[in-house]
Design a protein around this motif. Structure first.
Motif, short mmCIF file in Angstrom:
data_model
loop_
_atom_site.label_atom_id
_atom_site.label_comp_id
_atom_site.label_asym_id
_atom_site.label_seq_id
_atom_site.Cartn_x
_atom_site.Cartn_y
_atom_site.Cartn_z
N ALA A 97 0.84 -1.20 0.00
CA ALA A 97 0.00 0.00 0.00
C ALA A 97 0.87 1.25 0.00
O ALA A 97 1.83 1.33 0.76
CB ALA A 97 -0.91 -0.01 1.23
N GLY A 98 0.50 2.20 -0.83
CA GLY A 98 1.24 3.45 -0.89
C GLY A 98 0.76 4.42 0.18
O GLY A 98 1.33 4.50 1.27
N VAL A 99 -0.31 5.14 -0.11
CA VAL A 99 -0.87 6.12 0.81
C VAL A 99 -2.32 5.74 1.09
O VAL A 99 -3.11 5.58 0.16
CB VAL A 99 -0.82 7.54 0.21
N GLY A 100 -2.65 5.56 2.35
CA GLY A 100 -4.02 5.21 2.72
C GLY A 100 -4.05 4.09 3.73
O GLY A 100 -3.02 3.53 4.09
N SER A 101 -5.22 3.74 4.16
CA SER A 101 -5.35 2.71 5.19
C SER A 101 -5.50 1.32 4.58
O SER A 101 -5.99 1.16 3.46
CB SER A 101 -6.56 3.01 6.09
N THR A 102 -5.05 0.33 5.34
CA THR A 102 -5.21 -1.07 4.96
C THR A 102 -5.93 -1.76 6.11
O THR A 102 -5.50 -1.67 7.27
CB THR A 102 -3.84 -1.74 4.72
N VAL A 103 -7.01 -2.46 5.79
CA VAL A 103 -7.80 -3.17 6.80
C VAL A 103 -7.91 -4.63 6.37
O VAL A 103 -8.30 -4.92 5.23
CB VAL A 103 -9.22 -2.57 6.93
N VAL A 104 -7.55 -5.54 7.27
CA VAL A 104 -7.72 -6.97 7.03
C VAL A 104 -8.68 -7.48 8.09
O VAL A 104 -8.41 -7.34 9.29
CB VAL A 104 -6.38 -7.73 7.11
N ARG A 105 -9.80 -8.05 7.64
CA ARG A 105 -10.82 -8.49 8.60
C ARG A 105 -11.27 -9.91 8.28
O ARG A 105 -11.20 -10.36 7.13
CB ARG A 105 -11.99 -7.54 8.61
N SER A 106 -11.73 -10.59 9.32
CA SER A 106 -12.32 -11.91 9.16
C SER A 106 -13.81 -11.75 8.96
O SER A 106 -14.43 -10.85 9.52
CB SER A 106 -12.08 -12.75 10.42
N VAL A 107 -14.36 -12.63 8.14
CA VAL A 107 -15.79 -12.61 7.91
C VAL A 107 -16.35 -14.02 8.06
O VAL A 107 -15.67 -15.00 7.81
CB VAL A 107 -16.15 -12.07 6.50
N GLY A 108 -17.59 -14.13 8.52
CA GLY A 108 -18.23 -15.43 8.68
C GLY A 108 -18.45 -15.74 10.14
O GLY A 108 -18.28 -14.91 11.02
N ASN A 109 -18.83 -16.97 10.37
CA ASN A 109 -19.13 -17.43 11.73
C ASN A 109 -17.91 -18.04 12.37
O ASN A 109 -17.26 -18.88 11.78
CB ASN A 109 -20.27 -18.45 11.73
N ARG A 110 -17.60 -17.61 13.55
CA ARG A 110 -16.47 -18.19 14.30
C ARG A 110 -17.00 -19.08 15.37
O ARG A 110 -17.98 -18.89 15.95
CB ARG A 110 -15.63 -17.10 14.93
#
Length: 110
Positions: A97-110
């Motif tokens: 990523a250059g400029v800006g935010s990076t978001v990594v998220r989990s999705v689904g049922n845990r």
């Protein structure tokens, strides 16, 4: 502009995305063995990884924030889910990523 890529339900082995300016949203499938690279210039990058998929995430960021879901443990080389090393089905993801935010998220049922 904005780009939304939803690969849910698909068989994906290799993915290479080069985004310029704007928001990029990527949702990975919940099965398979995938190697992916996302390169973004300016803007927010949001990555959704299903709970059922083990993952290793490496992020190289210029100016901006990085937020990674607590399911992934921080290591020297990035973030890894607890089951990554032994998982037959997994995601190996590199985000540049250059400029800006990076978001990594989990999705689904845990």
């Amino acid at each position: 502009g904005a780009c939304t890529l939803d690969f849910s339900g698909l068989q994906l082995t290799d993915l290479d995305i080069e985004a310029g300016v704007g928001e990029t949203k990527v949702t990975f499938p919940d099965h398979g063995r995938t190697r992916a690279r996302i390169k973004s210039g300016v803007g927010e990058t949001v990555v959704s990884i299903p709970d059922s998929l083990a993952a290793r995430v490496r992020i190289q960021s210029g100016i901006g924030s990085v937020k990674v879901d607590s399911r992934f443990q921080r290591q020297a080389s990035g973030w890894v889910s607890a089951d990554y090393e032994d998982a037959a089905e997994r995601l190996d993801l590199r985000v540049e990523a250059g400029v800006g935010s990076t978001v990594v998220r989990s999705v689904g049922n845990r």
